[in-house]
Write an enzyme that holds these catalytic residues in place. Structure first.
Site, PDB file in Angstrom:
ATOM      1  N   TRP A  19       0.824  -1.219   0.000  1.00  0.00           N
ATOM      2  CA  TRP A  19       0.000   0.000   0.000  1.00  0.00           C
ATOM      3  C   TRP A  19       0.853   1.263   0.000  1.00  0.00           C
ATOM      4  O   TRP A  19       1.829   1.373   0.749  1.00  0.00           O
ATOM      5  CB  TRP A  19      -0.885   0.008   1.243  1.00  0.00           C
ATOM      6  CG  TRP A  19      -1.550   1.326   1.486  1.00  0.00           C
ATOM      7  CD1 TRP A  19      -1.067   2.375   2.235  1.00  0.00           C
ATOM      8  CD2 TRP A  19      -2.804   1.763   0.969  1.00  0.00           C
ATOM      9  NE1 TRP A  19      -1.952   3.425   2.214  1.00  0.00           N
ATOM     10  CE2 TRP A  19      -3.030   3.082   1.447  1.00  0.00           C
ATOM     11  CE3 TRP A  19      -3.773   1.164   0.147  1.00  0.00           C
ATOM     12  CZ2 TRP A  19      -4.180   3.809   1.138  1.00  0.00           C
ATOM     13  CZ3 TRP A  19      -4.918   1.902  -0.161  1.00  0.00           C
ATOM     14  CH2 TRP A  19      -5.105   3.206   0.334  1.00  0.00           C
ATOM     15  N   ASP A  22      -0.199   9.186   0.462  1.00  0.00           N
ATOM     16  CA  ASP A  22       0.255  10.550   0.162  1.00  0.00           C
ATOM     17  C   ASP A  22       1.736  10.698  -0.218  1.00  0.00           C
ATOM     18  O   ASP A  22       2.595  10.079   0.397  1.00  0.00           O
ATOM     19  CB  ASP A  22       0.082  11.465   1.383  1.00  0.00           C
ATOM     20  CG  ASP A  22      -1.233  11.318   2.087  1.00  0.00           C
ATOM     21  OD1 ASP A  22      -2.087  10.564   1.617  1.00  0.00           O
ATOM     22  OD2 ASP A  22      -1.395  11.968   3.135  1.00  0.00           O
TER      23      ASP A  22
HETATM   24  N1  DQQ Z   1      -2.970  10.576   4.946  1.00  0.00           N
HETATM   25  C1  DQQ Z   1      -2.038  10.662   6.044  1.00  0.00           C
HETATM   26  C2  DQQ Z   1      -2.491  11.819   6.870  1.00  0.00           C
HETATM   27  C3  DQQ Z   1      -3.242  12.635   5.881  1.00  0.00           C
HETATM   28  C4  DQQ Z   1      -3.944  11.619   5.057  1.00  0.00           C
HETATM   29  C5  DQQ Z   1      -2.009   9.361   6.776  1.00  0.00           C
HETATM   30  C6  DQQ Z   1      -4.398  12.115   3.735  1.00  0.00           C
HETATM   31  O1  DQQ Z   1      -1.400  12.512   7.435  1.00  0.00           O
HETATM   32  O2  DQQ Z   1      -4.095  13.554   6.488  1.00  0.00           O
HETATM   33  O3  DQQ Z   1      -1.561   8.310   5.943  1.00  0.00           O
HETATM   34  O4  DQQ Z   1      -4.558  11.105   2.807  1.00  0.00           O
END
Ligand code: DQQ
Length: 459
Positions: A19, A22
């Protein structure tokens, strides 16, 4: 024998398995583009989040490196969440990121390269001051995340924004620091928009109104020559919305040019799956580049079967559109052109109403397509006024006809076109009489809709 072949990409950034979400802390350092990303080392679903790390000379061909950061302190044991890089005046790097505690409370942390002379920045040190920030009074313990790149203030301090919400209002908090050890929460929020919910991955950056080059995040300067883009990733709808406006560094407020085009109302970078995006200033080629997480449309079960989930979109150059003056322009980085071979060209094709024209591109696994369309002026007159609320995902897709289209390309189509992915343009006329062009995809006959993203090959 039957074999299972996983559809994987070759142009797009993708780890070998598991997986990803971001993009984190993109930057250019000592000749290398660095890319970090939210990654689960143990499976194809979101969990156990570490910072994956890779480097590239061209943002297309990547060398995968050891994880930059893993959950190994109480302040990030629940996950090393999203963050951003800041390059200080002396060229050194500060990484700000969100850590989740074991209760999944969100706190902010600082990390530095262990060896600044290493162009690959393999090892990272977490600050002994961590966590440097905890949620302030009035902010939920799980509504405080994703510090942006910092920009400098006239008195030599640094400011950055962190996304949050109060009730259903999405907000952008601002912190100021001199040394990335002690921080002050400013009384004034940068911006807020009612009913937009939690703001994730906020981005604030200047764009030039006159030049084609990008601007360093710290450029504020002459209000006549620049605007500031504010982008928030809306958790409730999983959409990245941006708006153009001006940032007043004295008052610490950002004001949209047009309140009707504020964050969350209309302007998006992309109308497909495109989330948690982040820009950075590429000082190597003086451009502002946009990275974004893009997911497949298959199910979680299919992800587990195929052993991976998500890609990063090809990085894009972002520019102010000084023709319309109301939106940004984007273009894939020029580096993708170096991947092109076996060029096929088709010229002066005439597309009659309702027709489909096959293009013989021979057998191929991937295509990079450039297309120019010239529309029939006469047909433009016939464009109806009925399309004020045209919307790619909810209007009638590639088969909802208008006076001159929609027109575009059918890719990944089989012979009978029971399967196809339409990438199309739609021209509509607004109430003001002006024409507006949309670029959309129609995935309703996409292969992945009816089957998982795997297919048997009989060999
Ligand atoms: N993904 C992260 C967070 C963010 C979110 C966690 C956005 O920090 O807010 O994996 O996709």
């Amino acid at each position: 024998n039957n074999m299972l072949v996983w559809q994987r990409t070759a142009f797009h950034f993708q780890p070998t398995k598991n997986w990803m979400n971001d993009p984190n802390g993109p930057l250019f350092y000592k000749g290398w583009y660095h890319f970090f990303y939210q990654y689960n080392p143990n499976g194809a679903v979101w969990n156990n989040i570490v910072w994956g790390h890779a480097v590239s000379k061209d943002m297309i061909n990547w060398v995968h490196l050891p994880f930059a950061m893993v959950p190994d302190h109480w302040y990030d044991i629940g996950g090393v969440f999203t963050g951003s890089a800041t390059i200080l005046k002396d060229g050194s790097i500060v990484m700000l990121y969100t850590g989740a505690t074991k209760e999944m409370y969100q706190v902010q942390n600082v990390a530095y390269p262990a060896d600044p002379s290493d162009p690959l920045l393999i090892n990272w040190v977490k600050s002994s001051a961590n966590p440097v920030l905890v949620p302030p009074a009035g902010i939920g313990m799980q509504d405080f995340r994703d510090p942006s790149t910092a920009w400098s203030t006239p008195n030599g301090n640094w400011r950055f924004t962190i996304g949050s919400k109060i009730n259903k209002t999405g907000i952008s908090l601002i912190y100021e620091t001199k040394d990335f050890v002690n921080f002050t929460l400013l009384d004034q929020w940068l911006h807020q928009v009612p009913d937009t919910g939690m703001w994730e991955c906020i981005d604030l950056y200047p764009v030039s109104l006159t030049d084609m080059n990008g601007l360093d995040t710290s450029v504020t300067g002459n209000a006549l020559a620049i605007k500031h883009v504010l982008k928030a990733s809306l958790e409730d709808v999983k959409v990245d919305y941006y708006a153009l406006g001006s940032y007043d560094i004295e008052k610490n407020v950002w004001t949209p040019d047009d309140p009707k085009l504020d964050v969350g109302s209309e302007l998006r970078y992309d109308y497909g799956k495109f989330y948690a995006s982040k820009t950075f200033y590429d000082q190597n080629k003086q451009r502002r580049l946009l990275w974004s997480w893009t997911g497949e449309s298959d199910s979680e079960d299919a992800d587990i079967m195929k052993g991976w989930a998500s890609l990063q979109a090809i990085p894009r150059v972002v520019l102010f559109d000084n023709k319309t003056k109301t939106n940004l322009l984007q273009w894939p980085v020029e580096e993708v052109e170096s991947l092109r071979s076996n060029k096929k060209e088709f010229n002066n094709l005439k597309l009659a109403a309702g027709s489909v024209l096959p293009l013989d591109v021979a057998k191929t696994a991937q295509l990079d397509i450039i297309a120019d369309f010239e529309v029939d002026k006469g047909a433009l007159e016939g464009v109806m006024e009925a399309d004020v609320g045209y919307n790619c995902p909810t209007s009638n897709g590639a088969s909802g006809r208008n006076a001159l289209g929609p027109f575009g390309l059918l890719v990944l189509a089989n012979d009978g076109r029971s399967e196809q992915t339409a990438v199309y343009f739609y021209i509509s006329k607004g109430k003001d009489g002006n024409l507006k062009t949309f670029i959309c995809t129609d995935l309703s006959r996409q292969f992945a809709k009816s089957l998982p993203t795997i297919f048997p090959i009989h060999g």
